[in-house]
Motif scaffolding. Sequence first.
Motif, PDB file in Angstrom:
ATOM      1  N   ARG A 256       0.844  -1.185   0.000  1.00 45.99           N
ATOM      2  CA  ARG A 256       0.000   0.000   0.000  1.00 45.99           C
ATOM      3  C   ARG A 256       0.887   1.246   0.000  1.00 45.99           C
ATOM      4  NH1 ARG A 256      -3.427   0.341   5.172  1.00 45.99           N
ATOM      5  NH2 ARG A 256      -4.597   1.594   3.681  1.00 45.99           N
ATOM      6  N   ARG A 257       0.266   2.373  -0.265  1.00 47.61           N
ATOM      7  CA  ARG A 257       0.967   3.652  -0.141  1.00 47.61           C
ATOM      8  C   ARG A 257       1.242   3.928   1.332  1.00 47.61           C
ATOM      9  NH1 ARG A 257      -0.933   8.340   1.273  1.00 47.61           N
ATOM     10  NH2 ARG A 257      -3.106   7.641   1.044  1.00 47.61           N
ATOM     11  N   VAL A 258       2.433   4.406   1.631  1.00 47.44           N
ATOM     12  CA  VAL A 258       2.798   4.806   2.984  1.00 47.44           C
ATOM     13  C   VAL A 258       2.886   6.334   3.005  1.00 47.44           C
ATOM     14  CG1 VAL A 258       4.555   4.726   4.783  1.00 47.44           C
ATOM     15  CG2 VAL A 258       4.029   2.672   3.452  1.00 47.44           C
ATOM     16  N   PRO A 259       2.055   7.000   3.794  1.00 45.45           N
ATOM     17  CA  PRO A 259       2.100   8.464   3.816  1.00 45.45           C
ATOM     18  C   PRO A 259       3.472   8.977   4.240  1.00 45.45           C
ATOM     19  CG  PRO A 259       0.174   7.636   4.990  1.00 45.45           C
ATOM     20  CD  PRO A 259       1.044   6.462   4.716  1.00 45.45           C
ATOM     21  N   ALA A 260       3.867  10.105   3.700  1.00 48.24           N
ATOM     22  CA  ALA A 260       5.090  10.758   4.168  1.00 48.24           C
ATOM     23  C   ALA A 260       4.987  10.969   5.667  1.00 48.24           C
ATOM     24  CB  ALA A 260       5.286  12.100   3.464  1.00 48.24           C
ATOM     25  N   GLY A 261       6.052  10.665   6.372  1.00 49.58           N
ATOM     26  CA  GLY A 261       6.039  10.792   7.825  1.00 49.58           C
ATOM     27  C   GLY A 261       7.319  11.408   8.328  1.00 49.58           C
ATOM     28  N   PHE A 262       7.710  11.044   9.531  1.00 53.55           N
ATOM     29  CA  PHE A 262       8.828  11.730  10.166  1.00 53.55           C
ATOM     30  C   PHE A 262      10.041  10.816  10.318  1.00 53.55           C
ATOM     31  CE2 PHE A 262       5.159  14.234  12.145  1.00 53.55           C
ATOM     32  CZ  PHE A 262       5.163  15.168  11.133  1.00 53.55           C
ATOM     33  N   HIS A 263      10.132  10.065  11.403  1.00 53.19           N
ATOM     34  CA  HIS A 263      11.387   9.371  11.710  1.00 53.19           C
ATOM     35  C   HIS A 263      11.160   7.898  11.965  1.00 53.19           C
ATOM     36  CE1 HIS A 263      13.216  13.321  12.050  1.00 53.19           C
ATOM     37  NE2 HIS A 263      12.207  13.665  12.816  1.00 53.19           N
ATOM     38  N   GLY A 264      12.240   7.141  11.738  1.00 53.94           N
ATOM     39  CA  GLY A 264      12.187   5.709  11.948  1.00 53.94           C
ATOM     40  C   GLY A 264      13.505   5.163  12.454  1.00 53.94           C
ATOM     41  N   SER A 265      13.510   3.865  12.731  1.00 52.88           N
ATOM     42  CA  SER A 265      14.702   3.187  13.241  1.00 52.88           C
ATOM     43  C   SER A 265      14.774   1.778  12.680  1.00 52.88           C
ATOM     44  CB  SER A 265      14.672   3.096  14.770  1.00 52.88           C
ATOM     45  OG  SER A 265      14.783   4.365  15.381  1.00 52.88           O
ATOM     46  N   TRP A 266      15.987   1.300  12.531  1.00 54.14           N
ATOM     47  CA  TRP A 266      16.238  -0.105  12.262  1.00 54.14           C
ATOM     48  C   TRP A 266      16.480  -0.774  13.612  1.00 54.14           C
ATOM     49  CZ3 TRP A 266      15.654  -4.011   9.221  1.00 54.14           C
ATOM     50  CH2 TRP A 266      16.430  -5.160   9.380  1.00 54.14           C
ATOM     51  N   ILE A 267      15.709  -1.811  13.895  1.00 56.09           N
ATOM     52  CA  ILE A 267      15.819  -2.529  15.165  1.00 56.09           C
ATOM     53  C   ILE A 267      16.246  -3.952  14.851  1.00 56.09           C
ATOM     54  CG2 ILE A 267      14.608  -3.245  17.265  1.00 56.09           C
ATOM     55  CD1 ILE A 267      12.700  -0.890  16.815  1.00 56.09           C
ATOM     56  N   PRO A 268      17.545  -4.247  14.978  1.00 50.76           N
ATOM     57  CA  PRO A 268      18.011  -5.590  14.622  1.00 50.76           C
ATOM     58  C   PRO A 268      17.558  -6.619  15.628  1.00 50.76           C
ATOM     59  CG  PRO A 268      19.791  -4.318  15.595  1.00 50.76           C
ATOM     60  CD  PRO A 268      18.616  -3.384  15.442  1.00 50.76           C
ATOM     61  N   ASP A 269      17.488  -7.880  15.179  1.00 51.55           N
ATOM     62  CA  ASP A 269      17.229  -8.952  16.119  1.00 51.55           C
ATOM     63  C   ASP A 269      18.371  -9.028  17.136  1.00 51.55           C
ATOM     64  OD1 ASP A 269      14.996  -9.473  14.657  1.00 51.55           O
ATOM     65  OD2 ASP A 269      15.597 -11.453  13.971  1.00 51.55           O
ATOM     66  N   ALA A 270      18.032  -9.369  18.363  1.00 53.87           N
ATOM     67  CA  ALA A 270      19.044  -9.433  19.398  1.00 53.87           C
ATOM     68  C   ALA A 270      20.048 -10.544  19.104  1.00 53.87           C
ATOM     69  CB  ALA A 270      18.372  -9.689  20.744  1.00 53.87           C
TER      70      ALA A 270
END
Length: 441
Positions: A427-441
């Motif tokens: 689907r379309r993802v609206p423009a937003g602000f901030h994100g993170s990559w969260i690796p598996d432990a």
Amino acid sequence: MTESWLTGHLAPVPDEITATDLAVTGTLPAELTGRYLRNGPNPRPGEPSKHWFLGHGMLHGLRLRDGRAEWYRNRWIRTSGFTEDARFVRDDLTFDRTAVPANTHVIAHADKILTLVEVGFPYEVTPGLDTVGPCDFGGRLTSAMTAHPKQDPVTGELLFFGTGFLPPYLTYHRLSAAGELVESREIEVPGPTMMHDFAITGHHVVWLDLPVVFDLDLALTGGGMPYRWDDGYGARLGVMPRAGGPVRWFEVDPCYVFHVGNAYEDAAGRIVVDGARYRDADFAGLWADIGGAPDPARAAAGTESARLHRWTLDPATGKVSEEALDDRGVEFPTHNETRTGHGHRYLYTVADDAIVKYDLERPSSSAHDLGEGMAAGEAVFVPAESARAEDDGWLLTIVSDRAGQGSELRVLNAADLSLTATVHLPRRVPAGFHGSWIPDA
């Protein structure tokens, strides 16, 4: 007339979905095993939206593992404002810091995933994006929490601040690597500014006390964001020892900064700060376009764009120097976060039509062209497991069609900005602000 932030690639989506086994073009690096999460505002269907910054938070997440894109899902963050229509300002004029949109950032710290907005408490979510609830760190957090905390790559501590509409206007906080709030102290500033970001170095905190201020009259009229540019407030950066001590203030040319790239101490002991700087006219144009109080005369001279800028603060002499690093309009500066608070060579930014990488040693820049009619979000740097250089890794960014026709996750080689893989989103993802990559432990 439909507001600009409710159309095209900014328009909210009406529901929550889950999709599995997403199509991939190219080859996803097998070591990208974890979750990419991104936050942003998304009003519910039919809900009034007076400013782009005010919509309920919605997380968009992708689960990557062993070269596959296992799932995409999007979920509203179920704050008390979302589930109960709770009001941020109560009848007795106190604040309900759980009644916030939680729509600006998402981070992981001490085995918790926290969604953030700068006026209230963070909300914890599960790895599957379900809402757990508000987090005040065992009752110790009594102010708001910024959407831009900084994790020290050496100590593992999370440093952050909270701002207030009433005194105390600014409070500094330190969270241990284990997630315990171990320090809070008030920082004296003249008034309630829209302090969105700050910086740290190995030994200092850098404050941005800039002339976009809270306006009670705007708040009482029930408009959008109750902030405006105030020429009389002044502009200054503050250097505070992390170990304790007074803030040393440096006056700078009037500007506004939403986002810092990074900061560090150079060999001479000076504090170097890189960030995306708006002139007053540029801020006025942007602010009006996303729902803020208009200032037409000032905005007529602006571009609505920030430009990469450097401030060098010398505690020994009390002097500050400023330098424009480029004249291209950019935002959302990011870096290899293993270098947070320490010398960095590279910054990654988002331009209107490209992801732009800056080499600050040469100096030079290069760009990944998005293609006609496409817009990118913040580019999150993920270091390679056996990285040998600062730019050895990947950039993750959601790229969307400006006409609102669709979105994809692009994985770029951070060294040369070549396209490594594209995950085609359902689907379309609206423009937003901030994100993170969260690796598996």
